[in-house]
Design an enzyme around this catalytic site. Sequence first.
Site, short mmCIF file in Angstrom:
data_model
loop_
_atom_site.label_atom_id
_atom_site.label_comp_id
_atom_site.label_asym_id
_atom_site.label_seq_id
_atom_site.Cartn_x
_atom_site.Cartn_y
_atom_site.Cartn_z
N ASP A 153 0.71 -0.81 -0.30
CA ASP A 153 -0.14 -0.03 -0.20
C ASP A 153 0.75 1.62 -0.35
O ASP A 153 1.66 1.58 0.86
CB ASP A 153 -1.30 -0.02 1.46
N GLY A 200 -4.99 4.43 -7.85
CA GLY A 200 -4.69 4.47 -9.88
C GLY A 200 -4.51 5.47 -9.82
O GLY A 200 -4.36 6.64 -11.26
N ASP A 201 -3.64 5.94 -8.83
CA ASP A 201 -3.03 7.22 -9.44
C ASP A 201 -1.71 6.82 -10.44
O ASP A 201 -1.45 5.85 -10.83
CB ASP A 201 -1.02 7.12 -7.83
N ASP A 221 -10.53 4.16 -1.15
CA ASP A 221 -11.23 2.82 -0.79
C ASP A 221 -12.69 3.26 -1.24
O ASP A 221 -13.27 4.16 -0.48
CB ASP A 221 -10.75 3.02 0.81
C1 GLA Z 1 -5.66 1.49 3.04
C2 GLA Z 1 -6.43 0.81 1.79
C3 GLA Z 1 -7.49 0.12 2.78
C4 GLA Z 1 -6.93 -0.64 3.92
C5 GLA Z 1 -5.73 0.71 4.35
C6 GLA Z 1 -5.40 -0.21 5.54
O1 GLA Z 1 -6.58 3.13 3.05
O2 GLA Z 1 -6.72 1.20 1.24
O3 GLA Z 1 -7.99 -1.06 1.82
O4 GLA Z 1 -5.10 -1.66 3.32
O5 GLA Z 1 -4.72 1.36 4.79
O6 GLA Z 1 -4.72 1.21 6.71
#
Ligand code: GLA
Length: 396
Positions: A153, A200-201, A221
């Site tokens: 992430d 999607g950046d 999200d």
């Molecule tokens: C981001 C991701 C989520 C999740 C959180 C966890 O927001 O996009 O899917 O993994 O981090 O902190």
Amino acid sequence: MTMFRRCLALFGMLTMTFALAPQLQGQSSGVAMTPPMGWNSWNHFHRNVTDAVIRAQADAMVSSGMRDAGYTYINIDDTWEAEHRNADGTIQTNEKFPDMKALADYVHSKGLKLGIYSSPGPLTCAKFEGSYGHEEQDAKTYAAWGIDYLKYDLCGLRVQMKAAPSHEAAHKIMVDAYIKMRDALRSTGRPIVYSLCQYGDDAVWEWGTEVGGNLWRTTGDISDKYASMSAIGFSQAGLARFAGPGHWNDPDMLEVGNGGMTAEEYRTHMSLWAILAAPLLAGNDLSTMTPETIAILTNRDVIAIDQDRAGKQGDRVSAEGPIEIWAKPLADGSKAVGVFNRHPGQLTTQVDFSKLGFKGAVKAKDLWLGKDLGKIASPYTVTVPGHGVLLLRVSQ
Ligand code: GLA
């Protein structure tokens, strides 16, 4: 160099090139040949994920019939990490996860696979320890634990990216970071699905495969509301050509069963994700599902659309105000056709199958009713409930 040696050297270079070529497609070849199916802790449990939660989800995935329907990965999202690494830099779990190897063994004993989460930055989104500067070490630790899937992430790396002198320089920091972990995972020799989470950046769908992604998030999200799910799902129009076996667009995890949408809306969610050949990662508590939630998540006909071996993502065919028709070509020559109604009240519309590549009458099955409709004439008049969908499998 003699002629013979030159030929030998050339032959060596060519074999190297061909041997490496398939590996450039996706992090590890042979994984995610169809969109990954499983479960992820974030949408329902957020920071409250524990070893016990993971074991309970694995148990429920089996007892609910989800495993037999194709769900495989049990993915631990953020907040499993300890505050500090140990003296040699090895990543540690916090008290919620006393023994990750034992947990992996448990999940594997159920015929399932275990996923984990990290960030290319120093910290994760929830401000836990990320992999920055420890990529190789972390990949080795994951492999030693028996991890089968990594969600990586971006958010924690944004500090470094913001300090870059230009957008191009920031982009390079991001791409290099994803490549670094790809190589680290690859050098473990363990097949680990590599999931890029970066919203999607910079049009990640254009370069996600090159940096080794087996899937990449295409949006921000999701939340458990029709407005969020539909905005994300319907915004995927046009991305189909970037997906295929081993490399998928990821419009985020499922919210089915979390309680914020009606059953009709959850059927829309599941139908749209299947047409999009999206990963099907349930995001609810599998240990407390209603029969209705189980029925939505385990509808075999719908799963077959998502998992179709041709691996072609579907796309929007038409939009008439709130009525959208989407279609996905399938390996046997048939098509999944979704007639979506984005209006809150029911609407009646006509489906012209000639616009979907068919001639005259077609054969169709209604996948949510589980009913063979036999031969139907075109145009076909349908009434779709508010926020609902008619999902058909259509053949000539
Ligand atoms: C981001 C991701 C989520 C999740 C959180 C966890 O927001 O996009 O899917 O993994 O981090 O902190």
